[in-house]
Scaffold this active site. Structure first.
Site, PDB file in Angstrom:
ATOM      1  N   HIS A  14      -9.685   1.064  -0.444  1.00  0.00           N
ATOM      2  CA  HIS A  14      -9.849   1.966   0.586  1.00  0.00           C
ATOM      3  C   HIS A  14     -11.009   1.919   1.421  1.00  0.00           C
ATOM      4  CE1 HIS A  14      -6.162   3.619  -0.975  1.00  0.00           C
ATOM      5  NE2 HIS A  14      -5.810   4.174  -0.011  1.00  0.00           N
TER       6      HIS A  14
ATOM      7  N   GLU B 172     -11.592   3.180   7.169  1.00  0.00           N
ATOM      8  CA  GLU B 172     -10.329   4.161   7.654  1.00  0.00           C
ATOM      9  C   GLU B 172     -10.918   5.483   8.200  1.00  0.00           C
ATOM     10  OE1 GLU B 172      -8.085   5.884   4.347  1.00  0.00           O
ATOM     11  OE2 GLU B 172      -6.530   6.586   5.560  1.00  0.00           O
TER      12      GLU B 172
ATOM     13  N   GLY C 249      -9.236   7.859  -1.997  1.00  0.00           N
ATOM     14  CA  GLY C 249      -9.896   8.952  -1.776  1.00  0.00           C
ATOM     15  C   GLY C 249     -10.451   9.128  -0.489  1.00  0.00           C
TER      16      GLY C 249
ATOM     17  N   HIS D 100       0.832  -1.305   0.015  1.00  0.00           N
ATOM     18  CA  HIS D 100       0.046   0.081  -0.054  1.00  0.00           C
ATOM     19  C   HIS D 100       0.963   1.448  -0.043  1.00  0.00           C
ATOM     20  CE1 HIS D 100      -3.860   1.841   0.986  1.00  0.00           C
ATOM     21  NE2 HIS D 100      -3.184   2.781   0.963  1.00  0.00           N
TER      22      HIS D 100
HETATM   23 ZN   LIG Z   1      -3.712   4.926   0.887  1.00  0.00          ZN
END
Ligand SMILES: [Zn+2]
Length: 330
Positions: free
Chosen positions: A190, A193, A163, A12
């Site tokens: 993603h 998070e 994003g 990543h």
């Molecule tokens: Zn990232």
């Protein structure tokens, strides 16, 4: 432990968020070290993920020509060499690099060629992941995944959704992930998070998604941890990035150890070397200092990452052998 010498795999890693000052100066000599420190490197503590990823805009502005895209790619390999990374998956959003004369296909072609040269030049195996972004339209997302398909016999190996997940829903990207599934394209995304477990639940509905960028907030929901473990979904964990974007107050609050101890497949990554002002060796040093990680933990994290790599089995085996032999020689 000499953390620099440990062989590493990094899955990543954003190309546009990992530009050294040396490279920036070559692209624009008017940018001072001070300006770089203030604008390319994100604040040590941001209020939100949105604030954290703003730093990428400066890098993207510079990455609009063949010359600069190649230079930034080579610069990243220099950093990977210092960290003794033996395998890297580098990601970027091609549609962000068309402000000059290049079209998206040319952008991918330039970066792919630069990676091809760097792989032999630096002795580091690598692949590319093309990113769509949360704020992109459904058409832009489809255009990006179709680029992965177009370049499938090159070093382009997968598709990602990046994003600001807190600001934009998944809706515009569902068709792109369906296209990826129909064409057997490796996918990561993603999630978990800036948004909680619901964001992970939403994305793993598509079976093409075998890895999650971050995904750490599954730790808030035991049933979800169980699903991730059972399905063998790999988490690309980036602890410093999560603390900086304010998902966790402090490094010691990060669930990285909890997730590893539970038996979820996870690896360790920087995410954004410039934005977070960090190397992978430094990330390892922090894990050792805060969570008492030893060589066996780093060994497990790297084997997990190699197993989850977007690579054919034969190449994974070759890399695992190299990893083992370098580990034995430390
Ligand atoms: Zn990232």
């Amino acid at each position: 432990m000499d953390f620099n010498k440990l062989p590493k795999t990094e899955l990543h890693l954003h190309l546009d968020c990992s530009i050294s000052y040396d490279a920036v100066r070559k692209m624009n000599p008017d940018i001072s070290q001070e300006y770089y420190n203030q604008n390319f490197i994100s604040p040590a503590k941001c209020r939100t993920l949105g604030e954290y990823i703003k730093g990428a805009l400066e890098g993207i502005k510079l990455m609009q020509t063949r010359k600069n895209l190649s230079l930034v790619t080579d610069d990243l390999f220099k950093q990977l060499k210092k960290d003794n990374v033996i395998y890297a998956e580098i990601r970027f959003a091609p549609l962000l690099h068309t402000q000059g004369d290049l079209n998206p296909e040319e952008v991918v072609s330039v970066v792919e060629e630069a990676v091809f040269h760097a792989v032999s030049g630096y002795g580091i195996e690598a692949r590319l992941i093309l990113c769509t972004l949360r704020h992109f339209t459904a058409e832009q997302s489809l255009e990006t995944v179709k680029l992965v398909q177009l370049f499938r016999n090159s070093l382009v190996a997968g598709f990602d959704l990046a994003g600001d997940e807190a600001g934009f829903p998944l809706d515009n990207h569902i068709a792109a992930f369906e296209y990826a599934m129909e064409n057997s394209i490796f996918c990561t995304a993603h999630a978990g998070e800036a948004r909680g477990p619901e964001s992970i639940q939403e994305i793993i509905k598509n079976p093409a998604v075998t890895r999650i960028g971050h995904g750490v907030r599954c730790a808030e929901k035991p049933e979800l941890m169980k699903i991730i473990k059972e399905r063998g979904i790999h988490l690309e964990i980036c602890p410093t990035s999560n603390v900086q974007s304010n998902v966790y107050d402090e490094y010691r609050d990060h669930p990285v150890k909890k997730l590893f101890d539970y038996g979820i497949s996870a690896g360790i990554n920087t995410d954004a070397r410039t934005l977070s002002h960090i190397s992978l060796s430094e990330e390892y040093r922090k894990l050792a200092e805060v969570f008492g990680w030893t060589a066996s933990d780093f060994y497990a994290a790297n084997v997990n990452a190699l197993n989850a790599a977007f690579l054919p089995e034969q190449l994974k085996l070759k890399l695992k052998k190299r990893f083992e032999s370098e580990m034995n020689n430390i």
